[in-house]
Write a protein that holds these residues in place. Structure first.
Motif, PDB file in Angstrom:
ATOM      1  N   LEU A  23       0.841  -1.399  -0.016  1.00  8.52           N
ATOM      2  CA  LEU A  23       0.241   0.059   0.258  1.00  8.52           C
ATOM      3  C   LEU A  23       0.857   1.197   0.493  1.00  8.52           C
ATOM      4  O   LEU A  23       0.524   2.490  -0.724  1.00  8.52           O
ATOM      5  N   ASP A  24       2.159   1.417   0.348  1.00 11.55           N
ATOM      6  CA  ASP A  24       3.220   2.230   0.645  1.00 11.55           C
ATOM      7  C   ASP A  24       3.609   2.565  -0.942  1.00 11.55           C
ATOM      8  O   ASP A  24       3.433   3.780  -1.204  1.00 11.55           O
ATOM      9  N   GLU A  25       3.627   1.453  -1.567  1.00 10.23           N
ATOM     10  CA  GLU A  25       4.298   1.689  -3.281  1.00 10.23           C
ATOM     11  C   GLU A  25       2.884   1.977  -3.588  1.00 10.23           C
ATOM     12  O   GLU A  25       3.166   3.515  -4.754  1.00 10.23           O
ATOM     13  N   LYS A  26       1.680   1.813  -3.925  1.00 12.56           N
ATOM     14  CA  LYS A  26       0.278   2.257  -4.085  1.00 12.56           C
ATOM     15  C   LYS A  26       0.541   4.018  -4.124  1.00 12.56           C
ATOM     16  O   LYS A  26      -0.153   4.736  -4.772  1.00 12.56           O
ATOM     17  N   LYS A  27       0.475   4.814  -2.845  1.00 14.65           N
ATOM     18  CA  LYS A  27       0.330   5.610  -2.062  1.00 14.65           C
ATOM     19  C   LYS A  27       1.998   6.295  -2.883  1.00 14.65           C
ATOM     20  O   LYS A  27       1.716   7.756  -3.675  1.00 14.65           O
ATOM     21  N   ARG A  28       3.209   5.816  -2.922  1.00 17.13           N
ATOM     22  CA  ARG A  28       4.119   6.818  -3.597  1.00 17.13           C
ATOM     23  C   ARG A  28       3.486   7.201  -5.487  1.00 17.13           C
ATOM     24  O   ARG A  28       3.763   7.830  -5.725  1.00 17.13           O
ATOM     25  N   TRP A  29       3.027   5.878  -5.403  1.00 21.39           N
ATOM     26  CA  TRP A  29       2.428   5.871  -6.850  1.00 21.39           C
ATOM     27  C   TRP A  29       1.427   7.202  -7.328  1.00 21.39           C
ATOM     28  O   TRP A  29       1.624   7.683  -8.520  1.00 21.39           O
ATOM     29  N   ARG A  30       0.500   7.421  -6.247  1.00 20.20           N
ATOM     30  CA  ARG A  30      -0.519   8.117  -6.549  1.00 20.20           C
ATOM     31  C   ARG A  30       0.349   9.509  -6.421  1.00 20.20           C
ATOM     32  O   ARG A  30       0.300  10.936  -6.841  1.00 20.20           O
ATOM     33  N   GLN A  31       1.234   9.954  -6.139  1.00 22.53           N
ATOM     34  CA  GLN A  31       2.197  10.851  -5.214  1.00 22.53           C
ATOM     35  C   GLN A  31       2.762  11.678  -6.616  1.00 22.53           C
ATOM     36  O   GLN A  31       2.842  12.569  -7.273  1.00 22.53           O
ATOM     37  N   TYR A  32       4.029  10.023  -6.300  1.00 17.99           N
ATOM     38  CA  TYR A  32       3.913  10.537  -8.307  1.00 17.99           C
ATOM     39  C   TYR A  32       3.877  11.025  -9.860  1.00 17.99           C
ATOM     40  O   TYR A  32       3.879  12.344 -10.302  1.00 17.99           O
TER      41      TYR A  32
END
Length: 138
Positions: A23-32
Motif C-alpha cells: 500500500l505504501d508503494e501505491k501511495k508513492r505512485w499516486r503522489q508521483y
C-alpha cells in the motif's frame, strides 16, 4: 508489518497487501502521478511517454521503479523551474537518454542480467576463458 505510525497492521491490511502489493508503494505512485499532473502540458506529455517506455524496459520491482519515477518527476520539475527545453533534457536521441537514465537503477533489470548471460554464453561457445569473469547465468 507496521504502518507509518509504527502500529502493527491489521490482519486485513496484511492480506490485502499480499493480494494487491504494498500500500505504501501505491501511495508513492499516486503522489508521483499528482506531481506529473502539475507539469506544463508539453513536459507532462514527455514524462508520460517516458513512463510508458519505462513500464516495458525499466526496473521490474516496485521499490526500484518508484525511486526511478520519483527521480524522473524531480528531473522534470527542475527542468520546468530552470526553463530547460525538453529537447535539451533528452538530447537528440531520446532512446540514448532513457537507456542512460535506466542504467542508474540496476535493481530488477532483467535485461542487464540477460545481456550478461547472453554475452557469457557466446564467450563460452567461442572457447574463450570466462572463469575470471562474473558468472551471471546460474
Amino acid at each position: 508489518m507496521t504502518t507509518g505510525s509504527n502500529k502493527p497492521k491489521s490482519r486485513y491490511l496484511q492480506y490485502l497487501e499480499i493480494v494487491t502489493g504494498s500500500l505504501d508503494e501505491k501511495k508513492r505512485w499516486r503522489q508521483y502521478k499528482a506531481r506529473v499532473k502539475q507539469l506544463p502540458d508539453d513536459y507532462r506529455t514527455a514524462v508520460e511517454a517516458l513512463e510508458r517506455y519505462l513500464m516495458h524496459f525499466g526496473p521490474a520491482d516496485g521499490a526500484g521503479a518508484m525511486a526511478m519515477f520519483e527521480d524522473l518527476a524531480d528531473l522534470f520539475e527542475q527542468s520546468v523551474a530552470d526553463g530547460t527545453p525538453i529537447r535539451d533534457v533528452f538530447g537528440e536521441d531520446p532512446v540514448e537518454f532513457v537507456e542512460a537514465f535506466v542504467a542508474n537503477y540496476p535493481i530488477g533489470q532483467y535485461r542487464a542480467r540477460e545481456r550478461n548471460r547472453f554475452t557469457s554464453a557466446i564467450a563460452r561457445a567461442a572457447g574463450e576463458n570466462t572463469a575470471t569473469e562474473e558468472r551471471t547465468d546460474r
